[in-house]
Design an enzyme around this catalytic site. Sequence first.
Site, short mmCIF file in Angstrom:
data_model
loop_
_atom_site.label_atom_id
_atom_site.label_comp_id
_atom_site.label_asym_id
_atom_site.label_seq_id
_atom_site.Cartn_x
_atom_site.Cartn_y
_atom_site.Cartn_z
N ASN A 153 19.72 -30.67 26.70
CA ASN A 153 21.12 -30.35 26.42
C ASN A 153 22.12 -30.84 27.47
OD1 ASN A 153 20.18 -28.41 28.19
ND2 ASN A 153 21.26 -26.72 27.21
N GLU A 249 14.66 -22.70 35.70
CA GLU A 249 15.90 -22.26 35.03
C GLU A 249 15.56 -22.23 33.55
OE1 GLU A 249 18.44 -25.64 35.85
OE2 GLU A 249 19.29 -24.55 37.51
N CYS A 283 22.34 -22.87 27.72
CA CYS A 283 21.62 -21.69 28.23
C CYS A 283 22.58 -20.53 28.42
CB CYS A 283 20.89 -22.02 29.52
SG CYS A 283 21.96 -22.65 30.81
#
Length: 473
Positions: A153, A249, A283
């Site tokens: 992304n 992450e 996210c």
Amino acid sequence: MNDYKILVNGKMITKKEKLNITSPINSEIIGTVPALSKNDIDKIYRSSEIAFKEWSALEPKLRIKYIEDIKKNLIKMRDEISITMCIEISKPLKSCYQEFDRSIEYIDLTIKSYKDKFMNPKIIDKSIHNVEGKNGFFYRVPLGVVLAISPFNYPVNLSLAKIIPALILGNTVVFKPATQGSLVGSLISKAIYEANLPAGVFNIITGKGSEIGDYLIENNLISMISFTGGVDVGKNIANKKSMIPLVLELGGKDAAIVLKDANIVESAKEITKGTFDYSGQRCTAIKLVYLEKSIADKFIKEVSKNVLELSIGNPIDNPDITPMINQSAANWGKKLIDDAVKKGAKIITGGNMDNNLLFPTVLSEIKKNMLIFDEEQFAPIMPIVIYEDINEVVNSFNSSKYGLQGSIFSKNIKKAHELAKRLNTGTININKSSSRGPDIFPFLGIKDSGFGVQGIDWALESMSRIKGIIENN
Ligand code: NAP
């Protein structure tokens, strides 16, 4: 259609075995990248290990010069990289340019922080502490071979935010971009190639994570892994690697809590943006909204007006909503909508899908037994929970398996601070949707959202260790 080459051990290479990269916009093949084998991976790690000796011993100012050359080369490729990103991951072109520019700024900030805080040793002696007879010199030294794995992304930002701090410190880098994102990855490797770094300092591995991922992370020459992506892959890495530093992450389920004294028009606008930017594939997208009962009708009316105004189309034309990254991502979103509706949720707007385009959807009356209450949708869906008791919201918020960010909307800043302290997550934003950045801030997740801290200084810290030299007189 282009055959994209990749930088391996000082050369831009191609291979007979290739991966086709298709555009999510129309399923057309837009390029190919080499599909590397296990044997190629072994050779790459060996070249990275060999290169580490020379690269880590180089004068810091020479490494900085190389990084500045990489930056110059990237800037020359600004249009090519941004347009490729737009077509490869179906991100609105304007956002691709913004991501590119932010990443260039990230390089500048990293160089500055490295010079100011990492290049020279920290000295602890009697002038600052009671250490009579001892002068301690504490250097920040590189770790070795850093494996950097990025998600689809943010193919420029989340790649450079790993590659640049690792390199400037004197680590060598093995970089695995997401398959959908590997055309952009190959262009980044070209910019690095043209900066003439010594062979092996930076290598890129293209290939499907499902096929080569496990092999990639098992290699014993890896000194540190910086990974951004989904929880399953992150946990697999954590299970397989011990005794080396990891920064993970992972996913998020960032909730926005709207208190009854919030500015309804402003918060509805902000929450619409925070939910639907890049079609929710972020996210830190807002993935659940808690709405106080007395303002629910007004807020929902405002939000649905905003959502009906969202434009939908081809990312090149800069609409708000674009086709999702692939069909299974859209199917997942639709499954969550159908499950919620079956269990009593109300569709305020949207709910439909056309191939991999999921129309922006607002769902109200979300309850705990619905999948979308807990699961990360990563899709353009706003699920709304209506609440009466803020203590129940705190309990639900804190019982989420995720802990990336969250947001609170209220005119009473003091009250918002007090509530923020009760919420167990990485970061809380007051009167703004959750987001990564500014990059100079620390960025972190807890629980299933990962561990380790990102952000300029913290990335540099995570990719280096302390080496002490103590003079005793
Ligand atoms: P993903 O499917 O987990 O993929 C991430 C990366 O891991 C890709 O490069 C992928 O390669 C690779 N990979 C796949 N299987 C692997 C394996 N077994 N071993 C090693 N690497 C493997 O995630 P994604 O779909 O690209 O990204 C979406 C997820 O990332 C969401 O959950 C989102 O919340 C999270 N994310 C988190 C942050 C954050 O900062 N916390 C930021 C952005 C995204 P292939 O593409 O070849 O499979």
